[in-house]
Design a protein around this motif. Structure first.
Motif, PDB file in Angstrom:
ATOM      1  N   ASP A   1       0.829  -1.207   0.000  1.00 36.28           N
ATOM      2  CA  ASP A   1       0.000   0.000   0.000  1.00 36.28           C
ATOM      3  C   ASP A   1       0.861   1.254   0.000  1.00 36.28           C
ATOM      4  O   ASP A   1       0.570   2.226  -0.704  1.00 36.28           O
ATOM      5  CB  ASP A   1      -0.930   0.013   1.214  1.00 36.28           C
ATOM      6  N   GLN A   2       1.937   1.231   0.773  1.00 34.85           N
ATOM      7  CA  GLN A   2       2.829   2.386   0.817  1.00 34.85           C
ATOM      8  C   GLN A   2       3.505   2.607  -0.533  1.00 34.85           C
ATOM      9  O   GLN A   2       3.644   3.746  -0.979  1.00 34.85           O
ATOM     10  CB  GLN A   2       3.871   2.200   1.906  1.00 34.85           C
ATOM     11  N   LEU A   3       3.937   1.532  -1.182  1.00 34.06           N
ATOM     12  CA  LEU A   3       4.569   1.664  -2.504  1.00 34.06           C
ATOM     13  C   LEU A   3       3.585   2.184  -3.537  1.00 34.06           C
ATOM     14  O   LEU A   3       3.920   3.034  -4.363  1.00 34.06           O
ATOM     15  CB  LEU A   3       5.141   0.320  -2.946  1.00 34.06           C
ATOM     16  N   ALA A   4       2.370   1.686  -3.510  1.00 33.04           N
ATOM     17  CA  ALA A   4       1.360   2.151  -4.464  1.00 33.04           C
ATOM     18  C   ALA A   4       1.059   3.633  -4.249  1.00 33.04           C
ATOM     19  O   ALA A   4       0.934   4.398  -5.214  1.00 33.04           O
ATOM     20  CB  ALA A   4       0.090   1.323  -4.311  1.00 33.04           C
ATOM     21  N   ARG A   5       0.971   4.038  -2.999  1.00 37.95           N
ATOM     22  CA  ARG A   5       0.703   5.451  -2.703  1.00 37.95           C
ATOM     23  C   ARG A   5       1.873   6.319  -3.163  1.00 37.95           C
ATOM     24  O   ARG A   5       1.682   7.398  -3.729  1.00 37.95           O
ATOM     25  CB  ARG A   5       0.475   5.614  -1.208  1.00 37.95           C
ATOM     26  N   ALA A   6       3.103   5.857  -2.965  1.00 34.22           N
ATOM     27  CA  ALA A   6       4.287   6.621  -3.386  1.00 34.22           C
ATOM     28  C   ALA A   6       4.363   6.710  -4.904  1.00 34.22           C
ATOM     29  O   ALA A   6       4.678   7.773  -5.456  1.00 34.22           O
ATOM     30  CB  ALA A   6       5.546   5.979  -2.831  1.00 34.22           C
ATOM     31  N   ARG A   7       4.058   5.614  -5.592  1.00 32.83           N
ATOM     32  CA  ARG A   7       4.075   5.650  -7.061  1.00 32.83           C
ATOM     33  C   ARG A   7       3.011   6.584  -7.605  1.00 32.83           C
ATOM     34  O   ARG A   7       3.243   7.316  -8.583  1.00 32.83           O
ATOM     35  CB  ARG A   7       3.877   4.242  -7.610  1.00 32.83           C
ATOM     36  N   ALA A   8       1.824   6.581  -6.997  1.00 33.22           N
ATOM     37  CA  ALA A   8       0.761   7.481  -7.443  1.00 33.22           C
ATOM     38  C   ALA A   8       1.162   8.941  -7.225  1.00 33.22           C
ATOM     39  O   ALA A   8       0.909   9.787  -8.074  1.00 33.22           O
ATOM     40  CB  ALA A   8      -0.521   7.163  -6.682  1.00 33.22           C
ATOM     41  N   GLU A   9       1.818   9.221  -6.120  1.00 31.04           N
ATOM     42  CA  GLU A   9       2.247  10.590  -5.866  1.00 31.04           C
ATOM     43  C   GLU A   9       3.347  11.000  -6.833  1.00 31.04           C
ATOM     44  O   GLU A   9       3.356  12.126  -7.329  1.00 31.04           O
ATOM     45  CB  GLU A   9       2.725  10.734  -4.421  1.00 31.04           C
ATOM     46  N   LEU A  10       4.266  10.087  -7.126  1.00 31.73           N
ATOM     47  CA  LEU A  10       5.337  10.411  -8.093  1.00 31.73           C
ATOM     48  C   LEU A  10       4.755  10.674  -9.467  1.00 31.73           C
ATOM     49  O   LEU A  10       5.180  11.608 -10.174  1.00 31.73           O
ATOM     50  CB  LEU A  10       6.343   9.259  -8.169  1.00 31.73           C
ATOM     51  N   SER A  11       3.799   9.880  -9.885  1.00 32.20           N
ATOM     52  CA  SER A  11       3.207  10.108 -11.212  1.00 32.20           C
ATOM     53  C   SER A  11       2.425  11.417 -11.213  1.00 32.20           C
ATOM     54  O   SER A  11       2.398  12.134 -12.224  1.00 32.20           O
ATOM     55  CB  SER A  11       2.307   8.938 -11.606  1.00 32.20           C
TER      56      SER A  11
END
Length: 63
Positions: free
Chosen positions: A49-59
């Motif tokens: 969940d943390q990785l998905a949230r970080a990837r969404a923020e980076l995009s």
């Protein structure tokens, strides 16, 4: 000047300063410690969940 005015004013000032400098900060700290305790007992998000949230923020920031 009345003989009781100076002692009365001193007592009122001491009470007010004690409240502002001692009692009020302790009440604020008690509230913050309660919220910190609630946050500490909360279940942490999973790594996925943390990785998905970080990837969404980076995009989102890359736009």
């Amino acid at each position: 000047m009345l003989t009781w005015a100076l002692p009365a004013a001193t007592a009122v000032a001491a009470g007010g300063l004690s409240y502002l400098c001692c009692v009020r900060p302790m009440l604020r700290d008690r509230h913050h410690s309660r919220t910190r305790h609630d946050a500490a007992t909360a279940k942490p998000a999973s790594l996925d969940d943390q990785l998905a949230r970080a990837r969404a923020e980076l995009s989102r920031l890359g736009r």
